[in-house]
Design a protein around this motif. Sequence first.
Motif, PDB file in Angstrom:
ATOM      1  N   LEU A 297       0.847  -1.190   0.000  1.00  0.00           N
ATOM      2  CA  LEU A 297       0.000   0.000   0.000  1.00  0.00           C
ATOM      3  C   LEU A 297       0.886   1.245   0.000  1.00  0.00           C
ATOM      4  O   LEU A 297       1.738   1.405   0.883  1.00  0.00           O
ATOM      5  N   PRO A 298       0.715   2.142  -0.955  1.00  0.00           N
ATOM      6  CA  PRO A 298       1.667   3.250  -1.137  1.00  0.00           C
ATOM      7  C   PRO A 298       1.730   4.256   0.002  1.00  0.00           C
ATOM      8  O   PRO A 298       2.756   4.898   0.207  1.00  0.00           O
ATOM      9  N   LYS A 299       0.636   4.416   0.781  1.00  0.00           N
ATOM     10  CA  LYS A 299       0.613   5.438   1.827  1.00  0.00           C
ATOM     11  C   LYS A 299       0.615   4.845   3.238  1.00  0.00           C
ATOM     12  O   LYS A 299       0.381   5.557   4.212  1.00  0.00           O
ATOM     13  N   LEU A 300       0.891   3.553   3.345  1.00  0.00           N
ATOM     14  CA  LEU A 300       0.850   2.879   4.639  1.00  0.00           C
ATOM     15  C   LEU A 300       1.912   3.431   5.582  1.00  0.00           C
ATOM     16  O   LEU A 300       3.094   3.471   5.264  1.00  0.00           O
ATOM     17  N   LYS A 301       1.468   3.879   6.763  1.00  0.00           N
ATOM     18  CA  LYS A 301       2.388   4.406   7.778  1.00  0.00           C
ATOM     19  C   LYS A 301       2.413   3.544   9.036  1.00  0.00           C
ATOM     20  O   LYS A 301       3.399   3.519   9.758  1.00  0.00           O
ATOM     21  N   LYS A 302       1.297   2.884   9.317  1.00  0.00           N
ATOM     22  CA  LYS A 302       1.254   2.063  10.526  1.00  0.00           C
ATOM     23  C   LYS A 302       0.516   0.764  10.228  1.00  0.00           C
ATOM     24  O   LYS A 302      -0.580   0.771   9.674  1.00  0.00           O
TER      25      LYS A 302
END
Length: 256
Positions: free
Chosen positions: A166-171
């Motif tokens: 997922l390109p915007k996954l942060k957590k």
Amino acid sequence: MAKGAKAPKGKKITLNVAKNCIKITFDGRKRLDLSKMGITTFPKCILRLNDVDELDLSRNMIRKIPDSISKFQNLRWLDLHSNYIDKLPESIGQMTSLLFLNVSNNKLTTNGLPVELNQLKNIRTMNLGLNHLDSVPTTLGALKDLHEVGLNDNLLNSIPVSISKLPKLKKLNIKRNPFPKPEESDTFIDSIKRLENLYLVEEKDLCPACLRKCQHTRDKLNKIKSTALTTAPRKAIFSNLVSPNSMAKESQEDWR
């Protein structure tokens, strides 16, 4: 609940009660807060308040969410955590304004997650933790705006590659799942465990002042690290002693 036992009779929510539970958030949005109300069935009367931006039905005893929940077309925030829900309606995919969905601490199984979840194109946070999921639908990999995914405390032994990409996954929280032991797992599982609870911050997400502060701290750490690598360790010097205890040996008789 024992077989044959009657379900507890929950608090009845009327339209007037619901209206009195509408609050205005700090950013001016309308939140219908019906959490901790002892509700056992979804109150249909609240469908007449479908212009709210946020709906909180958490910490109740609700078992089923009806298809009619899709009437909340403006809903951006839906909290259903800590109920007895074992299945989400297919119509949830029609709630395309949703940014936040929390269904943690319920009775959800993998079969209870509709494929239509992949239609929530704007969703940023999805918490599916504390359920009974033994696999994750690969269709969640279509949710390109997801920033945070909670999958902790389930029955998972693998994570789809589409989730990790997922390109915007942060957590990504995958704590307390029965993953294979390190010696039995492949490199993907090892790498995904390293992502657990990892926060990634991009420069575009920071204000100028915070960005300068982060850059200053980074430069400071790099300087300390380079200094530690180039500086030779100092040795202790005993210029007047042959060995640390030599003087003690010579003065033993005097002390006696």
